[in-house]
Design an enzyme around this catalytic site. Structure first.
Site, PDB file in Angstrom:
ATOM      1  CD1 TRP A  15      -2.166  -2.036   0.195  1.00  0.00           C
ATOM      2  CD2 TRP A  15      -3.069  -1.287   2.101  1.00  0.00           C
ATOM      3  NE1 TRP A  15      -3.245  -2.825   0.485  1.00  0.00           N
ATOM      4  CE2 TRP A  15      -3.822  -2.389   1.659  1.00  0.00           C
ATOM      5  CE3 TRP A  15      -3.444  -0.659   3.291  1.00  0.00           C
ATOM      6  CZ2 TRP A  15      -4.935  -2.869   2.354  1.00  0.00           C
ATOM      7  CZ3 TRP A  15      -4.545  -1.135   3.984  1.00  0.00           C
ATOM      8  CH2 TRP A  15      -5.288  -2.224   3.517  1.00  0.00           C
ATOM      9  CE  LYS A  16       4.512   0.918  -4.377  1.00  0.00           C
ATOM     10  NZ  LYS A  16       5.010   1.278  -5.691  1.00  0.00           N
ATOM     11  CG  HIS A  74       9.662  -1.399  -2.985  1.00  0.00           C
ATOM     12  ND1 HIS A  74       9.755  -0.219  -3.669  1.00  0.00           N
ATOM     13  CD2 HIS A  74       8.611  -2.068  -3.500  1.00  0.00           C
ATOM     14  CE1 HIS A  74       8.778  -0.179  -4.577  1.00  0.00           C
ATOM     15  NE2 HIS A  74       8.074  -1.281  -4.492  1.00  0.00           N
ATOM     16  CD  GLU A 104       8.169  -4.713  -6.866  1.00  0.00           C
ATOM     17  OE1 GLU A 104       6.946  -4.769  -6.963  1.00  0.00           O
ATOM     18  OE2 GLU A 104       8.763  -3.945  -6.099  1.00  0.00           O
ATOM     19  N   GLY A 146       4.514   1.724 -10.912  1.00  0.00           N
ATOM     20  CA  GLY A 146       3.696   2.931 -10.828  1.00  0.00           C
ATOM     21  C   GLY A 146       3.635   3.709 -12.126  1.00  0.00           C
ATOM     22  CB  SER A 195       2.215  -1.591 -14.118  1.00  0.00           C
ATOM     23  OG  SER A 195       2.774  -0.316 -13.852  1.00  0.00           O
ATOM     24  N   GLY A 197       1.245  -2.667  -6.213  1.00  0.00           N
ATOM     25  CA  GLY A 197       1.060  -1.349  -5.604  1.00  0.00           C
ATOM     26  C   GLY A 197      -0.326  -0.819  -5.918  1.00  0.00           C
ATOM     27  N   GLY A 198      -0.414  -0.031  -6.993  1.00  0.00           N
ATOM     28  CA  GLY A 198      -1.653   0.685  -7.338  1.00  0.00           C
ATOM     29  C   GLY A 198      -2.907  -0.173  -7.288  1.00  0.00           C
TER      30      GLY A 198
HETATM   31  P1  PGA Z   1       2.704  -0.825  -8.879  1.00  0.00           P
HETATM   32  O1  PGA Z   1       3.780  -1.001  -7.680  1.00  0.00           O
HETATM   33  O2  PGA Z   1       1.863  -2.061  -8.892  1.00  0.00           O
HETATM   34  O3  PGA Z   1       1.923   0.414  -8.506  1.00  0.00           O
HETATM   35  O4  PGA Z   1       3.478  -0.645 -10.136  1.00  0.00           O
HETATM   36  C1  PGA Z   1       4.391  -2.247  -7.459  1.00  0.00           C
HETATM   37  C2  PGA Z   1       5.371  -2.152  -6.320  1.00  0.00           C
HETATM   38  O5  PGA Z   1       6.060  -1.132  -6.187  1.00  0.00           O
HETATM   39  O6  PGA Z   1       5.502  -3.081  -5.496  1.00  0.00           O
END
Ligand code: PGA
Length: 271
Positions: free
Chosen positions: A10-11, A95, A182, A188, A228, A249-250
């Site tokens: 969730w950052k 990360h 990643e 993102g 993503s 993430g998103g």
């Molecule tokens: P994202 O982020 O799905 O928004 O690209 C992935 C992550 O940073 O773990």
């Protein structure tokens, strides 16, 4: 067969009210899911809130970072025992954003300011060691910048980060990790790595695990793709033999999209 994992990173999103709502909505749809491990990694301020929401479900709690010392004069840091006391079983380590390596970043976020996120290969190694000593499952991240990919250095960068992260561990310790590839340029940005290319890099990673531990540890290791991941690309990713789930993430910030990812992973696993 490796059980897939969908981990929501969730950052720096969700205050406590929002975290409660999001976790509760995920519980409603996926709280008793079979065939996919689900991990929610909220901001540290929402760990206990999310733990309360997921209690008595199969969903697990993870933190986004850890510091290697147990306690002391380390302003702003969080130790293994602190994370465990909040209910964490997993922790994301290394990360790219914590290494100061961003897929997309504000113009005024200069290289000097990016150093506030100071993870390096050796701090990642220490954090993995600390996490294991408190029985937390590390989700160890690696990945190349766009400039590194364009320079043909993807494999070298990924292998270097991984070897450094795993340095000094015995095979039975390596066996307790989860890894995540990643590509930084896909985080993102909406730009997803082609599924077959992600699969290729994960194969390389599995080879490095064989080198650092052994073949049976490598075959059992869950290796996730992140960058993503969305409902529309997850079937193609999950179809790849090396990809054992996602670090998301998103798309983990909406219950519906995250639960779709979980359901696809569980279905691929059962098929
Ligand atoms: P994202 O982020 O799905 O928004 O690209 C992935 C992550 O940073 O773990």
């Amino acid at each position: 067969m490796r059980t897939p994992i969908m981990a929501g990173n969730w950052k720096m999103n969700c205050d406590n009210d929002e975290a409660w709502q999001l976790a509760s909505a995920i519980v409603e749809r996926a709280g008793d899911v079979e065939g996919c491990e689900v991990v929610l990694c909220p901001a540290a301020t929402a760990l206990t809130t999310v733990q309360a929401a997921i209690e008595d479900t199969v969903i697990r709690l993870g933190a986004q970072n850890i510091f290697w010392e147990e306690k002391g004069a380390y302003t702003g840091e969080l130790s293994g025992p602190m994370l465990v006391s909040c209910g964490c079983q997993y922790v994301i380590i290394g990360h790219s954003e914590r290494r100061g390596r961003f897929g997309s970043v504000a113009d005024d976020f200069t290289p000097e300011l990016q150093q506030v996120f100071g993870d390096t290969d050796s701090s990642v190694n220490r954090k993995v060691k600390a996490a294991l000593s408190y029985d937390l499952t590390p989700i160890v991240c690696c990945g190349e910048l766009l400039s590194e990919r364009q320079a043909g250095k993807t494999d070298e960068v990924v292998a270097g980060q991984l070897r450094a992260a795993l340095a000094g561990f015995a095979a039975d310790q390596v066996a307790r990790l989860v890894l995540a590839y990643e590509p930084v340029w896909a985080i993102g940005t909406g730009e997803v790595c082609e599924a077959d290319e992600a699969n290729r890099v994960l194969g390389l990673i599995r080879g490095i695990v064989t080198e650092c531990a052994d073949e049976s540890v490598a075959q059992r290791m869950r290796i996730l793709y992140g960058g993503s991941v969305k409902p529309d690309n997850v079937p193609g990713l999950m179809d790849q033999p090396e990809i054992d789930g996602g670090l998301v993430g998103g798309a983990s910030l909406q219950a519906d999209s995250f639960c779709e990812l979980i359901e696809v992973a569980a279905e691929v696993n059962s098929g």
